[in-house]
Design an enzyme around this catalytic site. Structure first.
Site, short mmCIF file in Angstrom:
data_model
loop_
_atom_site.label_atom_id
_atom_site.label_comp_id
_atom_site.label_asym_id
_atom_site.label_seq_id
_atom_site.Cartn_x
_atom_site.Cartn_y
_atom_site.Cartn_z
CE LYS A 113 62.55 -52.34 -45.88
NZ LYS A 113 62.57 -52.77 -44.48
N GLY A 225 74.58 -43.24 -37.57
CA GLY A 225 73.21 -42.92 -38.00
C GLY A 225 72.45 -42.28 -36.85
N GLY A 227 69.05 -41.11 -37.28
CA GLY A 227 67.63 -41.03 -37.61
C GLY A 227 66.87 -41.56 -36.40
CG ASN A 228 62.60 -43.54 -34.98
OD1 ASN A 228 62.44 -42.95 -33.92
ND2 ASN A 228 62.08 -44.72 -35.23
N GLY A 230 68.86 -44.66 -34.73
CA GLY A 230 70.15 -44.31 -34.12
C GLY A 230 69.98 -43.39 -32.92
N1 GLU Z 1 61.08 -50.81 -41.48
C1 GLU Z 1 61.20 -51.64 -40.33
C2 GLU Z 1 62.07 -52.84 -40.63
O1 GLU Z 1 62.81 -52.85 -41.57
C3 GLU Z 1 59.87 -51.99 -39.71
C4 GLU Z 1 58.95 -52.80 -40.52
C5 GLU Z 1 57.56 -52.96 -39.87
O2 GLU Z 1 57.37 -52.57 -38.73
O3 GLU Z 1 56.71 -53.48 -40.57
O4 GLU Z 1 62.10 -53.77 -39.87
#
Ligand code: GLU
Length: 422
Positions: A113, A225, A227-228, A230
Site C-alpha cells: 500500500k 460513501g 466515491g467510486n 460506494g
Molecule cells: N485499493 C484497492 C484495495 O484496497 C485495490 C488494490 C489493487 O487493485 O491493487 O483493495
C-alpha cells in the site's frame, strides 16, 4: 502478541500494529511457531520519500510512503491513496490487509500500500499531476510489473493511474502497461476494473443472503460513501432489484425508506457536488446512516467507522465491508454477540484487486478478453473464496473475518515455507 511467545524481533517497537495487536487469538488458534509470527509481524520494505514540487515557482515539500508487506506469493499489489492524514503505520496495516486479501481470493500477489500526504481537494488537476509524477520518480525503482504494482485507492482514480504509468514509462524508456492497474481502457485498462470492487462484493453478498435465506427484491441497503466504490455499489444494487434506501458522502447523507432513484441521485451528485438536497429524501448524518433501519449495511468510505459506541445500535442483518478496515475490533465482537453477519473487507472488497489481477494478466500477455469472460472469472473467484471462508466458519463455528484471516495466513506461511524462509 500471545503470551506464550516471547518476541525475538530485533525492531520490536516498529512492528505492524494490526498484525501484532489484533490477530492474537487467530495466531493462538493456528498454533503458529515463533518464526512464523516473526515473519508476519513486520513489512518487508517500508519506503518514505520527501520530494519537492514546484507550484508557480514556489517549492513545496511532500511526503509519500510505499510499504511492501509480504511478497512470498507473488509481486506485491495494492493501491496508492492521497490523504492529508496519511500515516506510515496505517499504510503498513493496509499493506498487511492487502497481503491477506490477495491470499484469501488465492491470486498470485503479495500485499502493499502507498500514498502521499496531501489533500487532493486543495489542489487543481495540474498540481496533482506534478505531485503524482514526483512521487513516482521517488519510488520508481521499487515498483514494477514483477515487483510491486500500484492501483487506485482513496482519492486516486484513473487519471492518477495514467500519470503513474506515463512517469514510470518515461523513467524506463519503454512501455510497461502492467506496472499499474486501474488504467483507462485505451491504455490497457479493463472496463470492469472500475466497478469490480463493488460487483465482487455484491457476488459475495448474494452468497451470504442465500445462506440466510434472504431474497433480493425489496432488500433494504444503506451505503456509506459515494466515491467510486460506494457509487458503483449503489448503482449495481439498484439495477439488480435491491432497495437502496440511504447513501452518504463526506458531507452527509440522505434517506428514503421507499428507496432512492440511484441513477437520478448520481446525476444530482454530479450537478450539485453533494448528495444532500436530493428531492424526496431526508438529510441524515453519516453516523445516523450507520444506524438506520436497513437489512444490509455497506460501509464504503474510510476506516474505523463502526466502533463500540455505535455497533450495539446497528440494525442491519448483514454488513458488507467494501471499505478497508471500517470496523474496529471492539465492534466486531459486538456484531458477533448480536448475530449480525459481517463479511470482512479482505473478502468483501477483494473484487478490486481481482479485477486488477485480470488487467495485469492481459497487459502481460497483450491479449484482451471479452467483458463477459472478465465478469465470469470475477464471479468464480469471489464465490469460490466465499465458499472456502464460509465452510471454515461452519466447521469451526467461527466468524467470517477469523476464517478469512486463517485461510490467508496459512497460504502466506506455506509460500514462505516453500521458499525456505521457514
Ligand atoms: N485499493 C484497492 C484495495 O484496497 C485495490 C488494490 C489493487 O487493485 O491493487 O483493495
Amino acid at each position: 502478541m500471545s503470551k506464550n511467545h516471547e518476541r525475538i524481533h530485533i525492531d520490536e517497537k516498529n512492528l505492524c500494529h494490526l498484525c501484532v495487536t489484533e490477530l492474537e487469538s487467530i495466531y493462538a488458534e493456528l498454533d503458529l511457531t515463533e518464526a512464523e509470527l516473526e515473519i508476519l509481524s513486520a513489512p518487508r520494505q517500508t519506503i518514505t520519500v520527501h520530494f519537492p514540487v514546484k507550484f508557480n515557482g514556489t517549492t513545496r515539500m511532500f511526503v509519500g510512503h510505499r510499504v511492501k508487506f509480504n511478497d512470498a506469493r507473488g509481486p506485491s499489489k495494492g493501491g496508492i491513496r492521497f490523504h492529508p492524514d496519511l500515516q506510515v503505520d496505517h499504510v503498513s496495516d493496509l499493506a498487511f490487509l492487502m497481503a491477506l486479501k490477495c491470499a484469501v481470493v488465492d491470486i498470485p500477489f503479495g500485499g502493499a500500500k502507498g500514498g502521499v500526504v496531501v489533500n487532493p481537494k486543495e489542489l487543481n488537476a495540474g498540481q496533482l499531476e506534478l505531485v503524482t509524477r514526483a512521487y513516482i520518480r521517488a519510488i520508481g525503482d521499487f515498483i514494477g510489473p514483477f515487483k510491486d504494482i500500484p492501483a487506485p485507492d482513496v482519492y486516486t482514480d484513473e487519471s492518477v493511474m495514467v500519470w503513474i504509468l506515463d512517469e514510470y514509462e518515461n523513467m524506463k524508456r519503454k512501455h510497461v502497461p502492467a506496472v499499474v492497474t486501474g488504467k483507462p481502457l485505451e491504455l490497457g485498462g479493463i472496463k470492469a476494473r472500475q466497478y469490480s470492487t463493488s460487483l465482487g462484493g455484491i457476488y459475495v453478498l448474494e452468497k451470504a443472503m442465500e445462506k440466510l435465506r434472504i431474497g433480493i427484491p425489496g432488500t433494504r441497503v444503506a451505503v456509506q460513501g459515494f466515491g467510486n466504490v460506494g457509487e458503483n455499489a449503489a448503482s449495481i444494487l439498484h439495477e439488480r432489484g435491491y432497495r437502496v434506501i440511504a447513501a452518504s458522502d463526506s458531507r452527509g447523507g440522505i434517506i428514503n425508506q421507499d428507496g432512492l432513484d440511484v441513477p437520478e441521485l448520481i446525476k444530482h451528485k454530479k450537478d450539485r457536488g453533494a448528495l444532500q438536497g436530493f428531492a424526496g429524501a431526508r438529510s441524515i448524518s453519516n453516523d445516523e446512516l450507520l444506524l438506520c433501519d436497513c437489512d444490509v449495511l455497506v460501509p464504503a468510505a474510510l476506516s474505523d467507522q463502526l466502533d463500540s459506541d455505535n455497533a450495539g445500535k446497528v440494525k442491519a442483518k448483514i454488513i458488507l465491508e467494501l471499505a478497508n478496515a471500517p470496523t474496529k475490533p471492539e465492534a466486531d465482537t459486538l456484531f458477533v454477540d448480536r448475530s449480525i453477519m459481517l463479511i470482512p473487507d479482505v473478502l468483501a472488497n477483494a473484487g478490486g484487486v481481482v479485477g486488477s489481477y485480470f488487467e495485469w494478466i492481459q497487459n502481460i500477455n497483450n491479449d484482451y478478453w471479452e467483458p463477459d469472460r472478465v465478469l465470469e472469472r470475477l464471479k468464480n473467484v469471489m464465490t469460490d473464496a466465499f465458499d472456502a471462508v464460509y465452510a471454515l466458519c461452519e466447521q469451526e463455528k467461527s466468524v467470517m473475518r477469523k476464517a478469512a484471516y486463517k485461510i490467508a495466513i496459512r497460504r502466506i506461511l506455506y509460500a514462505e515455507k516453500l521458499r525456505g524462509n521457514l
